[in-house]
Design a protein around this motif. Structure first.
Motif, PDB file in Angstrom:
ATOM      1  N   ASP A  11       0.795  -1.233   0.000  1.00 30.88           N
ATOM      2  CA  ASP A  11       0.000   0.000   0.000  1.00 30.88           C
ATOM      3  C   ASP A  11       0.821   1.273   0.000  1.00 30.88           C
ATOM      4  OD1 ASP A  11      -2.524  -1.231  -0.059  1.00 30.88           O
ATOM      5  OD2 ASP A  11      -2.521  -1.539   2.105  1.00 30.88           O
ATOM      6  N   LYS A 203     -11.001  10.033  -3.472  1.00 31.07           N
ATOM      7  CA  LYS A 203     -11.511   8.787  -4.056  1.00 31.07           C
ATOM      8  C   LYS A 203     -11.861   8.925  -5.540  1.00 31.07           C
ATOM      9  CE  LYS A 203     -16.396   9.320  -2.741  1.00 31.07           C
ATOM     10  NZ  LYS A 203     -17.468   8.843  -1.854  1.00 31.07           N
ATOM     11  N   TYR A 211     -12.037   1.851 -10.851  1.00 25.28           N
ATOM     12  CA  TYR A 211     -12.080   0.986  -9.677  1.00 25.28           C
ATOM     13  C   TYR A 211     -13.439   1.049  -8.992  1.00 25.28           C
ATOM     14  CZ  TYR A 211      -7.094   0.060  -9.927  1.00 25.28           C
ATOM     15  OH  TYR A 211      -5.847  -0.358 -10.338  1.00 25.28           O
ATOM     16  N   ASN A 214     -15.410   0.620  -3.131  1.00 25.66           N
ATOM     17  CA  ASN A 214     -14.643   0.242  -1.940  1.00 25.66           C
ATOM     18  C   ASN A 214     -13.149   0.493  -2.135  1.00 25.66           C
ATOM     19  OD1 ASN A 214     -16.435  -0.441   0.028  1.00 25.66           O
ATOM     20  ND2 ASN A 214     -16.147  -2.648  -0.124  1.00 25.66           N
ATOM     21  N   THR A 215     -12.630   0.063  -3.272  1.00 26.12           N
ATOM     22  CA  THR A 215     -11.205   0.258  -3.532  1.00 26.12           C
ATOM     23  C   THR A 215     -10.880   1.740  -3.657  1.00 26.12           C
ATOM     24  OG1 THR A 215     -11.115  -1.875  -4.669  1.00 26.12           O
ATOM     25  CG2 THR A 215      -9.293  -0.342  -5.075  1.00 26.12           C
ATOM     26  N   ARG A 218     -10.759   3.113  -0.175  1.00 24.34           N
ATOM     27  CA  ARG A 218      -9.573   2.671   0.575  1.00 24.34           C
ATOM     28  C   ARG A 218      -8.308   3.353   0.060  1.00 24.34           C
ATOM     29  NH1 ARG A 218      -5.541  -1.167   0.746  1.00 24.34           N
ATOM     30  NH2 ARG A 218      -5.079  -1.855   2.889  1.00 24.34           N
ATOM     31  N   TYR A 219      -8.121   3.337  -1.257  1.00 22.22           N
ATOM     32  CA  TYR A 219      -6.942   3.997  -1.813  1.00 22.22           C
ATOM     33  C   TYR A 219      -6.993   5.507  -1.567  1.00 22.22           C
ATOM     34  CZ  TYR A 219      -4.648   0.097  -4.266  1.00 22.22           C
ATOM     35  OH  TYR A 219      -3.937  -1.044  -4.572  1.00 22.22           O
ATOM     36  N   GLY A 257      -6.947  -4.898   2.049  1.00 15.84           N
ATOM     37  CA  GLY A 257      -7.533  -4.934   0.706  1.00 15.84           C
ATOM     38  C   GLY A 257      -6.580  -5.549  -0.299  1.00 15.84           C
ATOM     39  N   SER A 259      -7.882  -7.416  -3.300  1.00 13.66           N
ATOM     40  CA  SER A 259      -8.479  -7.599  -4.625  1.00 13.66           C
ATOM     41  C   SER A 259      -9.476  -6.474  -4.859  1.00 13.66           C
ATOM     42  CB  SER A 259      -9.167  -8.958  -4.753  1.00 13.66           C
ATOM     43  OG  SER A 259     -10.325  -9.005  -3.933  1.00 13.66           O
ATOM     44  N   ALA A 260      -9.839  -6.272  -6.108  1.00 12.23           N
ATOM     45  CA  ALA A 260     -10.725  -5.171  -6.470  1.00 12.23           C
ATOM     46  C   ALA A 260     -11.427  -5.493  -7.769  1.00 12.23           C
ATOM     47  CB  ALA A 260      -9.904  -3.881  -6.630  1.00 12.23           C
ATOM     48  N   LEU A 269      -4.808  -6.835  -6.385  1.00 13.16           N
ATOM     49  CA  LEU A 269      -4.040  -5.627  -6.102  1.00 13.16           C
ATOM     50  C   LEU A 269      -2.621  -5.998  -5.686  1.00 13.16           C
ATOM     51  CD1 LEU A 269      -6.753  -3.673  -4.059  1.00 13.16           C
ATOM     52  CD2 LEU A 269      -6.117  -3.325  -6.459  1.00 13.16           C
TER      53      LEU A 269
END
Length: 432
Positions: A11, A203, A211, A214-215, A218-219, A257, A259-260, A269
């Protein structure tokens, strides 16, 4: 000490993620002394307990993140308590997750300044001791405009949670710097723990790339953390504080996290190469970033490969602060990292680090879960689940189980684990 929540080795862009942009942490990584084989616990409360007490979480009664088993035993003395006795101001800004009842709160565990949300996550509520404040549970925004416990008063804040925690920490740091007051600032934001909520400006870049929400959330949280860490670095520049301030970045467990969905298709990921993440007894569950910077004192861009862990911070910080550890507190499992900080090539005796993800059902016998989710790690080996063996020196991502080739290693590590379990079982004080 900045410790993020659920952020793993995959990450950060400096560790190989080509989608994330983390320029401030990348720069900090380049400046830092890096512990490249640094380990924590597989989940949130356990890591926090082990870090603050210098001993394995189970020996503090912390065998879960909920079910009243997240409460750090009142018999455990924290290193902030020792620092406070030695004249340090000690502040926490973010996530505590070691008991919400009064006796367990940070202001009764050695912190002179408390600025936290409740429970294990903003808005979480479980039966027993682990519940956040009602306004956060009711809020649809959840990570915005939160109710926060500031010392003995619940206050309403404005803005995104991570921004609020860093702002509060920076204000407190500046006050102590102006007063020439030694301080320990512990900044553990709840991000990027779920739910995956980030300000739109963070986001939207990931949504535009295709994406899933959720991803993107998170990112977005991770890039927001990077901006806040960059602000911390800038303020330390502005305040000419680097010469006398040790700054550490780490995370509390492996990556959550992994996978996406990208343009509707499931993708994997970047994980830094690890096959597992948060909650795992494999390498990816416990192996995390650890970047240390102290201007003029530590080497820049230096890697230290010695096997180190969160339990080592207790003695290390006591040594650095010149604090004597009393003889009548809990047995400390960790050791001081000071020899490695002085000389990255210093001799470092091999050790057995014990991992267990815990989380057995409430009311069940812990012995039934003795081997469910356990591991023993040495400098060379990782013995997983009482059956698998990996030679980390040759196979850091655990692709080949070599258990059948090294029965003598398994016998030795199993004996070590059996003794550790027997000694630890009576200290699991929250089981009833």
């Amino acid at each position: 000490l900045v410790m993020t929540d659920d952020q793993g080795m995959g990450d950060l862009s400096c560790l190989g993620n080509t989608v994330l942009r983390t320029p401030h942490l990348d720069r900090f990584h380049a400046m830092s002394t890096r512990f490249t084989d640094f380990h924590v616990s597989p989940t949130c409360a356990p890591t926090r307990s082990a870090l603050l007490s210098g001993r394995h979480e189970f020996r503090n009664g912390v065998t879960h993140t909920i079910k009243e088993r997240e409460r750090m035993a009142l018999s455990s003395t924290t290193f902030p308590k020792l620092l406070a006795k030695a004249g340090y101001e000690t502040g926490i800004f973010g996530k505590w997750h070691l008991g919400d009842e009064d006796a367990y709160q940070p202001y009764n565990r050695g912190f002179t300044e408390t600025f936290i949300h409740g429970a294990g996550g903003i808005g979480q509520a479980y039966e027993g001791s682990c519940a956040d404040f009602p306004p956060n549970r009711a809020s649809k925004g959840r990570y915005f405009d939160n109710a926060i416990l500031h010392n003995d008063t619940i206050v309403m804040t404005k803005g995104f949670c991570t921004d609020v925690f860093f702002q509060a920490a920076l204000g407190w740091i500046k006050k102590n710097l102006d007063a020439k007051q030694p301080f320990f600032a512990y900044i553990p934001p709840n991000a990027p723990h779920g739910p995956m909520i980030a300000p739109d400006k963070y986001k939207n870049r990931f949504l535009d790339l295709g994406y899933d929400a959720n991803t993107a959330g998170r990112y977005g949280m991770i890039e927001n953390i990077d901006d806040n860490f960059g602000l911390l670095m800038k303020k330390l520049d502005d305040w000419n504080a680097w010469d006398n301030t040790l700054v550490i970045f780490m995370t509390d467990n492996g990556q959550a996290g992994r996978s996406a969905k990208l343009n509707g298709k499931r993708v994997t990921l970047w994980t830094g190469g690890f096959k597992s993440g948060k909650g795992s007894n494999y390498e990816g569950g416990t192996h995390v970033p650890a970047f240390w910077y102290w201007k003029g004192k530590l080497g820049e861009g230096v890697d230290i490969p010695a096997l180190t862990a969160h339990i080592d911070l207790f003695k290390t910080f006591a040594d650095l602060a010149g604090v004597k550890i009393p003889g009548d507190i809990q047995q400390i499992d960790g050791r001081s990292m000071l020899p490695l900080l002085k000389n990255p090539k210093a001799k470092w005796k091999d050790r057995d680090l014990f991992t267990h993800k815990g989380r057995w059902a409430k009311g069940s016998d812990p012995n039934d879960s003795k081997f469910k989710g356990c591991a023993v790690r040495t400098a060379r080996w990782r013995f997983v689940g009482n059956k698998e063996l990996y030679d980390i020196s040759k196979d850091p991502y655990e692709k080949v189980d070599v258990a059948d080739q090294h029965p003598e290693v398994i016998a030795k590590l199993r004996k070590s684990y059996d003794k550790w379990w027997k000694d630890t079982l009576p200290l699991m004080v929250n089981e009833d």
